[in-house]
Design a protein around this motif. Structure first.
Motif, PDB file in Angstrom:
ATOM      1  N   PRO A   1      32.055  33.517 -16.781  1.00  0.00           N
ATOM      2  CA  PRO A   1      31.928  32.439 -16.377  1.00  0.00           C
ATOM      3  C   PRO A   1      31.815  31.713 -14.747  1.00  0.00           C
ATOM      4  CG  PRO A   1      33.266  33.142 -17.820  1.00  0.00           C
ATOM      5  CD  PRO A   1      33.550  34.322 -16.753  1.00  0.00           C
ATOM      6  N   ARG A   2      31.792  30.785 -14.441  1.00  0.00           N
ATOM      7  CA  ARG A   2      30.950  29.859 -13.503  1.00  0.00           C
ATOM      8  C   ARG A   2      31.475  28.619 -12.773  1.00  0.00           C
ATOM      9  NH1 ARG A   2      25.096  30.282 -11.695  1.00  0.00           N
ATOM     10  NH2 ARG A   2      25.862  28.730  -9.777  1.00  0.00           N
ATOM     11  N   GLU A   3      32.520  28.195 -12.052  1.00  0.00           N
ATOM     12  CA  GLU A   3      33.233  26.735 -12.329  1.00  0.00           C
ATOM     13  C   GLU A   3      31.898  25.620 -11.736  1.00  0.00           C
ATOM     14  OE1 GLU A   3      37.003  24.276 -10.929  1.00  0.00           O
ATOM     15  OE2 GLU A   3      36.613  26.733 -10.527  1.00  0.00           O
ATOM     16  N   LEU A   4      31.350  24.862 -12.017  1.00  0.00           N
ATOM     17  CA  LEU A   4      30.799  24.245 -11.162  1.00  0.00           C
ATOM     18  C   LEU A   4      30.927  22.402 -11.214  1.00  0.00           C
ATOM     19  CD1 LEU A   4      26.881  24.816 -13.489  1.00  0.00           C
ATOM     20  CD2 LEU A   4      27.862  25.580 -11.413  1.00  0.00           C
ATOM     21  N   LEU A   5      30.935  22.014  -9.628  1.00  0.00           N
ATOM     22  CA  LEU A   5      31.311  20.882  -9.509  1.00  0.00           C
ATOM     23  C   LEU A   5      29.992  19.935 -10.127  1.00  0.00           C
ATOM     24  CD1 LEU A   5      32.196  21.129  -6.140  1.00  0.00           C
ATOM     25  CD2 LEU A   5      33.532  20.766  -8.035  1.00  0.00           C
ATOM     26  N   THR A   6      30.215  18.592 -11.157  1.00  0.00           N
ATOM     27  CA  THR A   6      29.025  17.845 -11.461  1.00  0.00           C
ATOM     28  C   THR A   6      29.397  16.897 -11.526  1.00  0.00           C
ATOM     29  OG1 THR A   6      30.517  17.588 -14.052  1.00  0.00           O
ATOM     30  CG2 THR A   6      29.522  19.981 -12.923  1.00  0.00           C
ATOM     31  N   GLY A   7      28.147  15.878 -11.415  1.00  0.00           N
ATOM     32  CA  GLY A   7      28.339  14.488 -11.091  1.00  0.00           C
ATOM     33  C   GLY A   7      27.298  13.709 -11.627  1.00  0.00           C
ATOM     34  N   LEU A   8      27.111  12.482 -12.570  1.00  0.00           N
ATOM     35  CA  LEU A   8      26.558  12.083 -13.694  1.00  0.00           C
ATOM     36  C   LEU A   8      27.226  10.385 -13.609  1.00  0.00           C
ATOM     37  CD1 LEU A   8      25.496  11.928 -15.978  1.00  0.00           C
ATOM     38  CD2 LEU A   8      26.528  11.841 -17.170  1.00  0.00           C
ATOM     39  N   SER A   9      26.060   9.433 -13.035  1.00  0.00           N
ATOM     40  CA  SER A   9      26.345   8.302 -12.458  1.00  0.00           C
ATOM     41  C   SER A   9      24.633   7.995 -13.040  1.00  0.00           C
ATOM     42  CB  SER A   9      25.866   7.909 -10.834  1.00  0.00           C
ATOM     43  OG  SER A   9      24.753   8.335 -10.586  1.00  0.00           O
ATOM     44  N   GLY A  10      24.763   6.079 -13.984  1.00  0.00           N
ATOM     45  CA  GLY A  10      24.276   5.376 -14.182  1.00  0.00           C
ATOM     46  C   GLY A  10      24.240   4.317 -13.929  1.00  0.00           C
ATOM     47  N   GLU A  11      23.350   3.326 -14.107  1.00  0.00           N
ATOM     48  CA  GLU A  11      22.949   2.202 -12.988  1.00  0.00           C
ATOM     49  C   GLU A  11      22.409   0.890 -13.788  1.00  0.00           C
ATOM     50  OE1 GLU A  11      22.844   1.810  -9.403  1.00  0.00           O
ATOM     51  OE2 GLU A  11      20.669   2.544  -9.501  1.00  0.00           O
ATOM     52  N   VAL A  12      22.105  -0.166 -13.859  1.00  0.00           N
ATOM     53  CA  VAL A  12      21.809  -1.178 -14.244  1.00  0.00           C
ATOM     54  C   VAL A  12      20.514  -1.446 -12.796  1.00  0.00           C
ATOM     55  CG1 VAL A  12      20.590  -3.582 -15.045  1.00  0.00           C
ATOM     56  CG2 VAL A  12      22.225  -2.284 -16.352  1.00  0.00           C
ATOM     57  N   VAL A  13      18.987  -1.263 -12.995  1.00  0.00           N
ATOM     58  CA  VAL A  13      18.356  -1.283 -12.059  1.00  0.00           C
ATOM     59  C   VAL A  13      18.588  -2.503 -11.557  1.00  0.00           C
ATOM     60  CG1 VAL A  13      15.893  -1.059 -10.772  1.00  0.00           C
ATOM     61  CG2 VAL A  13      16.903   0.634 -12.398  1.00  0.00           C
ATOM     62  N   GLY A  14      18.735  -2.791 -10.389  1.00  0.00           N
ATOM     63  CA  GLY A  14      18.841  -4.156  -9.306  1.00  0.00           C
ATOM     64  C   GLY A  14      20.164  -5.015  -9.805  1.00  0.00           C
ATOM     65  N   GLY A  15      20.647  -3.814 -11.204  1.00  0.00           N
ATOM     66  CA  GLY A  15      22.045  -4.674 -11.675  1.00  0.00           C
ATOM     67  C   GLY A  15      23.431  -3.717 -11.245  1.00  0.00           C
ATOM     68  N   ALA A  16      24.012  -4.106 -12.761  1.00  0.00           N
ATOM     69  CA  ALA A  16      25.292  -3.361 -11.914  1.00  0.00           C
ATOM     70  C   ALA A  16      25.413  -2.085 -12.743  1.00  0.00           C
ATOM     71  CB  ALA A  16      26.423  -4.410 -13.320  1.00  0.00           C
TER      72      ALA A  16
ATOM     73  N   VAL B   1      14.924   4.490 -18.371  1.00  0.00           N
ATOM     74  CA  VAL B   1      14.166   4.027 -19.130  1.00  0.00           C
ATOM     75  C   VAL B   1      14.662   2.731 -19.645  1.00  0.00           C
ATOM     76  CG1 VAL B   1      15.661   4.040 -21.254  1.00  0.00           C
ATOM     77  CG2 VAL B   1      15.420   6.631 -19.544  1.00  0.00           C
ATOM     78  N   VAL B   2      13.442   1.609 -20.022  1.00  0.00           N
ATOM     79  CA  VAL B   2      13.637   0.193 -20.468  1.00  0.00           C
ATOM     80  C   VAL B   2      14.125   0.124 -21.381  1.00  0.00           C
ATOM     81  CG1 VAL B   2      12.324  -1.323 -20.778  1.00  0.00           C
ATOM     82  CG2 VAL B   2      11.486   0.313 -19.005  1.00  0.00           C
ATOM     83  N   VAL B   3      14.989  -0.396 -21.437  1.00  0.00           N
ATOM     84  CA  VAL B   3      16.175  -0.536 -22.638  1.00  0.00           C
ATOM     85  C   VAL B   3      15.326  -1.721 -23.495  1.00  0.00           C
ATOM     86  CG1 VAL B   3      17.997  -1.375 -23.998  1.00  0.00           C
ATOM     87  CG2 VAL B   3      18.242   0.530 -21.916  1.00  0.00           C
TER      88      VAL B   3
ATOM     89  N   SER C   1      16.275  -4.468 -19.524  1.00  0.00           N
ATOM     90  CA  SER C   1      16.495  -3.636 -18.084  1.00  0.00           C
ATOM     91  C   SER C   1      16.245  -2.430 -18.401  1.00  0.00           C
ATOM     92  CB  SER C   1      18.650  -3.990 -18.350  1.00  0.00           C
ATOM     93  OG  SER C   1      18.664  -4.661 -18.908  1.00  0.00           O
ATOM     94  N   THR C   2      16.147  -1.886 -17.169  1.00  0.00           N
ATOM     95  CA  THR C   2      15.991  -0.767 -16.341  1.00  0.00           C
ATOM     96  C   THR C   2      16.873   0.306 -16.193  1.00  0.00           C
ATOM     97  OG1 THR C   2      13.642  -0.681 -16.498  1.00  0.00           O
ATOM     98  CG2 THR C   2      14.343   1.138 -15.183  1.00  0.00           C
TER      99      THR C   2
END
Length: 151
Positions: free
Chosen positions: A81-96, A147-149, A125-126
């Motif tokens: 087993p390995r302990e990993l540091l993870t980061g996930l982020s999301g945004e609307v391109v040019g927005g929130a 991704v384009v929604v 939106s993308t």
């Protein structure tokens, strides 16, 4: 009254109580499909990683995925087993921002998903997501998806 008559009266009464008007029982079925789009896989901390977007209507949910970079060599011991540091982020391109999640994840040999980022976005939106994994002695090398929604 005999027992058969009482039973028939009871069944008729129950049927009357349980009857549902036709318009109240009508169910409108709307099916919305979910589309999953993943970015290119990358190598981070000696593991294969990718980030994906699940789009349903105007809703989007992102997840990062961690797996083995390849099959184990024949006769090799079970990975530790390995302990990993993870980061996930999301945004609307040019927005929130759609949020971010940072944490620790233990990885052995089974594929692991990191979730918790997403929301409702305007049609057309993308959206952009980034997923990174770090584990000693490797630095993160984020993978991304756009991704384009369409709605």
């Amino acid at each position: 009254m005999n027992r058969l008559t009482l039973l028939a009266a009871g069944v008729a009464g129950a049927a009357t109580l349980l009857a549902v008007p036709a318009e109240a029982g009508a169910v409108t079925a709307t099916t919305t499909t979910t589309t999953v789009t993943c970015g290119a896989s990358g190598l981070q901390s000696g593991l294969s990683t990718k980030v994906c977007a699940e789009v349903t209507g105007d809703g989007v949910q992102f997840y990062g995925q961690i797996g083995l970079a390849g099959p184990p060599s024949p006769g090799s011991p079970q990975p530790q087993p390995r302990e990993l540091l993870t980061g996930l982020s999301g945004e609307v391109v040019g927005g929130a921002s759609l949020g971010s999640v940072n944490g620790r994840t233990v990885f052995t040999a089974s594929t692991v998903q990191v979730r918790g980022v997403g929301g409702t976005v305007p049609c057309g939106s993308t959206v952009h997501a980034s997923f990174s994994v770090a584990g000693y002695p490797w630095n993160p090398a984020p993978v991304t998806v756009d991704v384009v929604v369409a709605c």
